[in-house]
Design a protein around this motif. Structure first.
Motif, mmCIF file in Angstrom:
data_model
loop_
_atom_site.group_PDB
_atom_site.id
_atom_site.type_symbol
_atom_site.label_atom_id
_atom_site.label_comp_id
_atom_site.label_asym_id
_atom_site.label_seq_id
_atom_site.Cartn_x
_atom_site.Cartn_y
_atom_site.Cartn_z
ATOM 1 N N ALA A 91 4.546 -0.269 -6.395
ATOM 2 C CA ALA A 91 5.428 -0.858 -5.382
ATOM 3 C C ALA A 91 5.863 -2.260 -5.767
ATOM 4 O O ALA A 91 6.461 -2.968 -4.975
ATOM 5 N N GLN A 112 12.446 -3.519 -2.200
ATOM 6 C CA GLN A 112 11.257 -3.842 -1.415
ATOM 7 C C GLN A 112 11.539 -3.675 0.078
ATOM 8 O O GLN A 112 10.714 -3.141 0.822
ATOM 9 N N ASP A 120 11.710 0.089 0.886
ATOM 10 C CA ASP A 120 10.392 0.720 0.904
ATOM 11 C C ASP A 120 9.586 0.304 2.127
ATOM 12 O O ASP A 120 8.877 1.109 2.725
ATOM 13 N N SER A 121 9.681 -0.972 2.499
ATOM 14 C CA SER A 121 8.838 -1.491 3.577
ATOM 15 C C SER A 121 9.341 -1.125 4.959
ATOM 16 O O SER A 121 8.560 -0.846 5.865
ATOM 17 N N LEU A 161 11.027 3.276 5.086
ATOM 18 C CA LEU A 161 10.108 4.369 4.819
ATOM 19 C C LEU A 161 8.861 4.165 5.658
ATOM 20 O O LEU A 161 8.345 3.055 5.746
ATOM 21 N N ASP A 162 8.376 5.245 6.275
ATOM 22 C CA ASP A 162 7.122 5.142 7.006
ATOM 23 C C ASP A 162 5.960 5.153 6.022
ATOM 24 O O ASP A 162 6.162 5.209 4.796
ATOM 25 N N GLN A 186 6.088 5.755 1.876
ATOM 26 C CA GLN A 186 5.689 4.733 0.908
ATOM 27 C C GLN A 186 4.567 5.239 0.000
ATOM 28 O O GLN A 186 4.570 5.001 -1.208
ATOM 29 N N ARG A 231 5.907 7.846 -2.406
ATOM 30 C CA ARG A 231 6.715 7.211 -3.446
ATOM 31 C C ARG A 231 5.814 6.579 -4.507
ATOM 32 O O ARG A 231 6.059 6.706 -5.707
ATOM 33 N N MET A 232 4.740 5.925 -4.081
ATOM 34 C CA MET A 232 3.831 5.306 -5.036
ATOM 35 C C MET A 232 3.149 6.360 -5.902
ATOM 36 O O MET A 232 3.072 6.222 -7.129
ATOM 37 N N LEU A 261 0.676 -1.977 -0.544
ATOM 38 C CA LEU A 261 1.751 -1.576 0.349
ATOM 39 C C LEU A 261 1.746 -2.335 1.677
ATOM 40 O O LEU A 261 2.717 -2.263 2.430
ATOM 41 N N GLY A 283 8.693 11.150 -0.653
ATOM 42 C CA GLY A 283 8.947 9.772 -1.062
ATOM 43 C C GLY A 283 10.404 9.412 -1.163
ATOM 44 O O GLY A 283 10.746 8.312 -1.606
#
Length: 236
Positions: free
Chosen positions: A14, A144, A147-148, A151-152, A156, A159-160, A187, A227
């Motif tokens: 991330a 960033q 993603d933050s 995305l719930d 996240q 995705r990682m 995260l 993701g």
């Protein structure tokens, strides 16, 4: 369209990692003041009269929330300018931390260089490089935010895990070198939320075992769908 060398920046889990993004600035290191910073040194962001070139070493940039929670958003390695955005972007104070991960050699430049027309005429390639690097950083910060905020926790985490799986050759079993606690810290998600999502993914058959040294990806397409990065998959 010309793109910067892909090796100069990449998303590592991330966190974005950049290196040699501003390497041409080594041409004028003699115009700045050289300093050596020890490991774990924190740079103050109070002084807006200077910006810096990281000539050797590694440091990270963190954002700090009002409740004191810290999240690393970028890792900088040698050949990168930093501190220039504070000079250019005049707004309310955003709390952040710049901390060295290794001993670092930095070059301190006066911000007057960025307002000096004579300097811009003499080194137009450096100004162009600075503009391009600001674009790269802007894209990283936008990612960033996506993603933050868009995305719930499930998105996240998936995705990682997808990034880990792809970085290690898309094998069924990989070594993440990452625990659930590490994932929560990176995260900025509560540990219980990470634990809950991992259990759900196991129950759904998306992943198998997940420990610091072993991650089993059983259904990679579903993992990437969760993701929101299915677009990265090659068509069948």
């Amino acid at each position: 369209m010309n793109h910067p060398d892909i090796d100069t920046y990449k998303q590592d889990l991330a966190v974005f990692r950049i290196r040699d993004l501003n390497a041409p600035w080594r041409e004028i290191l003699d115009r700045g003041e050289r300093k050596i910073l020890p490991r774990h040194h924190e740079l103050s962001n109070a002084d807006e009269s200077t910006f810096f070139f990281l000539n050797r070493g590694t440091l990270h940039l963190s954002c700090i929330a009002e409740d004191g929670q810290e999240r690393v958003v970028m890792i900088m390695e040698e050949g990168v300018l930093f501190g220039e955005i504070t000079f250019m972007h005049k707004s309310s104070v955003h709390f952040h931390s710049l901390r060295t991960l290794t001993e670092c050699e930095i070059i301190v430049f006066p911000n007057t260089l960025l307002d000096d027309l004579a300097f811009c005429r003499e080194y137009p390639h450096l100004v162009l490089n600075l503009v391009k690097s600001l674009g790269v950083k802007g894209g990283a910060f936008f990612s960033q935010i996506y993603d933050s905020n868009l995305l719930d926790a499930r998105g996240q985490i998936c995705r990682m895990l997808s990034h880990i799986w792809r970085e290690q050759g898309e094998k069924e079993t990989v070594n993440p070198d990452l625990s659930q606690v590490d994932m929560a810290n990176i995260l900025g998600i509560h540990r219980s939320s990470v634990c809950r999502v991992i259990h759900e993914l196991r129950d759904e058959g998306v992943i198998g075992r997940f420990s610091k040294t072993r991650l089993e990806v059983l259904a990679p397409i579903k993992l990437m769908e969760h993701g929101k990065i299915l677009c990265l998959l090659a068509p069948e």
